[in-house]
Design a protein around this motif. Structure first.
Motif, PDB file in Angstrom:
ATOM      1  N   VAL A  71       0.823  -1.185  -0.093  1.00 45.63           N
ATOM      2  CA  VAL A  71       0.032   0.090   0.315  1.00 45.63           C
ATOM      3  C   VAL A  71       1.030   1.127  -0.082  1.00 45.63           C
ATOM      4  N   THR A  72       2.004   0.975   0.760  1.00 46.53           N
ATOM      5  CA  THR A  72       2.874   2.402   0.782  1.00 46.53           C
ATOM      6  C   THR A  72       3.611   2.560  -0.500  1.00 46.53           C
ATOM      7  N   ARG A  73       4.060   1.653  -1.316  1.00 46.97           N
ATOM      8  CA  ARG A  73       4.514   1.694  -2.493  1.00 46.97           C
ATOM      9  C   ARG A  73       3.701   2.310  -3.572  1.00 46.97           C
ATOM     10  N   ALA A  74       2.267   2.276  -3.168  1.00 51.43           N
ATOM     11  CA  ALA A  74       1.293   2.722  -4.216  1.00 51.43           C
ATOM     12  C   ALA A  74       1.473   4.427  -4.124  1.00 51.43           C
ATOM     13  N   PHE A  75       1.812   4.770  -2.934  1.00 51.40           N
ATOM     14  CA  PHE A  75       1.825   6.218  -2.871  1.00 51.40           C
ATOM     15  C   PHE A  75       3.187   6.928  -2.537  1.00 51.40           C
ATOM     16  N   PHE A  76       4.220   6.237  -2.284  1.00 49.16           N
ATOM     17  CA  PHE A  76       5.563   6.679  -2.046  1.00 49.16           C
ATOM     18  C   PHE A  76       6.617   5.890  -2.646  1.00 49.16           C
ATOM     19  N   GLY A  77       7.596   6.629  -3.310  1.00 46.87           N
ATOM     20  CA  GLY A  77       8.712   5.956  -4.134  1.00 46.87           C
ATOM     21  C   GLY A  77       9.876   6.272  -3.366  1.00 46.87           C
ATOM     22  N   GLY A  78       9.993   6.637  -1.960  1.00 45.64           N
ATOM     23  CA  GLY A  78      11.177   6.770  -1.373  1.00 45.64           C
ATOM     24  C   GLY A  78      11.272   5.687  -0.481  1.00 45.64           C
ATOM     25  N   LYS A  79      11.767   6.148   0.847  1.00 46.10           N
ATOM     26  CA  LYS A  79      12.190   5.240   1.783  1.00 46.10           C
ATOM     27  C   LYS A  79      11.074   4.955   2.673  1.00 46.10           C
ATOM     28  N   GLU A  80       9.881   5.468   2.365  1.00 48.42           N
ATOM     29  CA  GLU A  80       8.837   5.130   3.176  1.00 48.42           C
ATOM     30  C   GLU A  80       8.293   3.720   3.317  1.00 48.42           C
ATOM     31  N   PRO A  81       8.427   2.873   2.155  1.00 54.53           N
ATOM     32  CA  PRO A  81       8.004   1.246   2.307  1.00 54.53           C
ATOM     33  C   PRO A  81       8.906   0.512   3.422  1.00 54.53           C
ATOM     34  N   ALA A  82      10.128   1.012   3.457  1.00 50.80           N
ATOM     35  CA  ALA A  82      10.850   0.396   4.369  1.00 50.80           C
ATOM     36  C   ALA A  82      10.780   0.832   5.668  1.00 50.80           C
ATOM     37  N   MET A  83      10.433   2.138   5.696  1.00 51.14           N
ATOM     38  CA  MET A  83      10.246   2.541   7.156  1.00 51.14           C
ATOM     39  C   MET A  83       8.741   1.808   7.774  1.00 51.14           C
ATOM     40  N   VAL A  84       7.545   1.698   7.001  1.00 51.64           N
ATOM     41  CA  VAL A  84       6.720   0.920   7.400  1.00 51.64           C
ATOM     42  C   VAL A  84       6.736  -0.437   7.550  1.00 51.64           C
ATOM     43  N   ASN A  85       7.770  -1.245   6.909  1.00 54.87           N
ATOM     44  CA  ASN A  85       7.998  -2.428   7.090  1.00 54.87           C
ATOM     45  C   ASN A  85       8.944  -2.449   8.521  1.00 54.87           C
ATOM     46  N   ALA A  86       9.848  -1.629   8.881  1.00 50.93           N
ATOM     47  CA  ALA A  86      10.351  -1.710  10.238  1.00 50.93           C
ATOM     48  C   ALA A  86       9.286  -1.321  11.166  1.00 50.93           C
ATOM     49  N   VAL A  87       8.568  -0.457  11.117  1.00 53.63           N
ATOM     50  CA  VAL A  87       7.592  -0.178  12.210  1.00 53.63           C
ATOM     51  C   VAL A  87       6.753  -1.412  12.563  1.00 53.63           C
ATOM     52  N   LEU A  88       6.057  -1.812  11.332  1.00 54.61           N
ATOM     53  CA  LEU A  88       5.004  -2.859  11.652  1.00 54.61           C
ATOM     54  C   LEU A  88       5.751  -4.028  12.067  1.00 54.61           C
ATOM     55  N   ASP A  89       6.899  -4.233  11.778  1.00 54.46           N
ATOM     56  CA  ASP A  89       7.878  -5.529  12.019  1.00 54.46           C
ATOM     57  C   ASP A  89       7.865  -5.579  13.676  1.00 54.46           C
ATOM     58  N   ARG A  90       8.281  -4.356  14.169  1.00 54.53           N
ATOM     59  CA  ARG A  90       8.515  -3.961  15.486  1.00 54.53           C
ATOM     60  C   ARG A  90       7.316  -4.375  16.355  1.00 54.53           C
ATOM     61  N   ILE A  91       5.995  -3.709  15.641  1.00 60.70           N
ATOM     62  CA  ILE A  91       4.663  -4.043  16.366  1.00 60.70           C
ATOM     63  C   ILE A  91       4.486  -5.557  16.445  1.00 60.70           C
ATOM     64  N   ALA A  92       4.672  -6.292  15.462  1.00 61.81           N
ATOM     65  CA  ALA A  92       4.449  -7.455  15.349  1.00 61.81           C
ATOM     66  C   ALA A  92       5.250  -8.457  16.522  1.00 61.81           C
ATOM     67  N   ARG A  93       6.688  -8.089  16.726  1.00 67.30           N
ATOM     68  CA  ARG A  93       7.213  -8.721  17.463  1.00 67.30           C
ATOM     69  C   ARG A  93       6.757  -8.503  18.834  1.00 67.30           C
ATOM     70  N   GLU A  94       6.285  -7.123  18.962  1.00 69.16           N
ATOM     71  CA  GLU A  94       5.587  -6.999  20.527  1.00 69.16           C
ATOM     72  C   GLU A  94       4.209  -7.491  20.741  1.00 69.16           C
ATOM     73  N   GLN A  95       3.455  -7.645  19.583  1.00 72.77           N
ATOM     74  CA  GLN A  95       2.081  -8.117  19.731  1.00 72.77           C
ATOM     75  C   GLN A  95       1.904  -9.441  19.568  1.00 72.77           C
ATOM     76  N   ARG A  96       2.780 -10.159  19.093  1.00 70.66           N
ATOM     77  CA  ARG A  96       2.713 -11.439  18.572  1.00 70.66           C
ATOM     78  C   ARG A  96       3.970 -12.296  18.868  1.00 70.66           C
ATOM     79  N   PRO A  97       4.537 -12.267  19.735  1.00 74.33           N
ATOM     80  CA  PRO A  97       5.617 -12.564  20.182  1.00 74.33           C
ATOM     81  C   PRO A  97       5.869 -14.373  19.633  1.00 74.33           C
ATOM     82  N   HIS A  98       4.903 -15.000  19.721  1.00 73.35           N
ATOM     83  CA  HIS A  98       5.085 -16.401  19.582  1.00 73.35           C
ATOM     84  C   HIS A  98       4.728 -16.787  18.063  1.00 73.35           C
ATOM     85  N   GLU A  99       4.452 -15.753  17.175  1.00 74.05           N
ATOM     86  CA  GLU A  99       4.071 -16.115  15.852  1.00 74.05           C
ATOM     87  C   GLU A  99       5.357 -16.010  15.267  1.00 74.05           C
TER      88      GLU A  99
END
Length: 163
Positions: free
Chosen positions: A126-154
């Motif tokens: 979704v981010t790539r549909a709107f942004f062409g810079g570093k934003e997709p990598a930023m979204v990836n990093a932020v959501l990955d951190r949230i996933a590790r916190e919220q779903r530690p056993h997944e």
């Protein structure tokens, strides 16, 4: 010749994209939540954009993401803020980027039947549909951190499954 029906995956992806757009509209306009959801479902879904036919979004998923992101906004914003690098603050991010992260964070928090790597990948796209810079990598990093916190056993992509 019949036009093939879009796959469930394509409809879910379209729902995520539309949810981000609806969250953006809610932030910009101050229009009531249910009115924006109804406008998208009844007037925008299935309509061509710039002459191109669009996939009909999964309406229940769309509604869940938009409503959930708004109803649990304090919790979602705390998750996103906590996952951002210290040089960034949620308030200083581009509004559209905030909307992407909020939708993804809500799914990681509440849409537990969808594996975290799929949620993350969808919102990076979704981010790539709107942004062409570093934003997709930023979204990836932020959501990955949230996933590790919220779903530690997944398990993550490339990690062995326990058991």
């Amino acid at each position: 010749m019949a036009i093939p029906k879009p796959s469930a995956k394509a409809r879910r992806s379209a729902a995520r994209l539309a949810a981000v757009q609806a969250l953006y509209q809610l932030e910009q306009s101050g229009t009531p939540l249910d009115k924006v959801i109804a406008e998208f479902v009844h007037h925008r879904f299935g309509e061509p954009i710039e002459g191109e036919a669009m996939v009909e979004p999964d309406a229940p998923l769309f509604g869940d993401i938009v409503r959930g992101s708004r109803v649990r906004s304090d919790e979602v914003d705390a998750l996103v803020s906590g996952a951002l690098d210290s040089q960034f603050s949620l308030a200083r991010l581009d509004l559209l980027l905030r909307c992407v992260m909020r939708a993804g964070a809500w799914e990681l928090l509440a849409n537990l039947h969808v594996p975290a790597p799929i949620v993350i990948s969808e919102y990076v796209n979704v981010t790539r549909a709107f942004f062409g810079g570093k934003e997709p990598a930023m979204v990836n990093a932020v959501l990955d951190r949230i996933a590790r916190e919220q779903r530690p056993h997944e398990p993550r992509d490339g990690e062995p499954r326990a058991g």
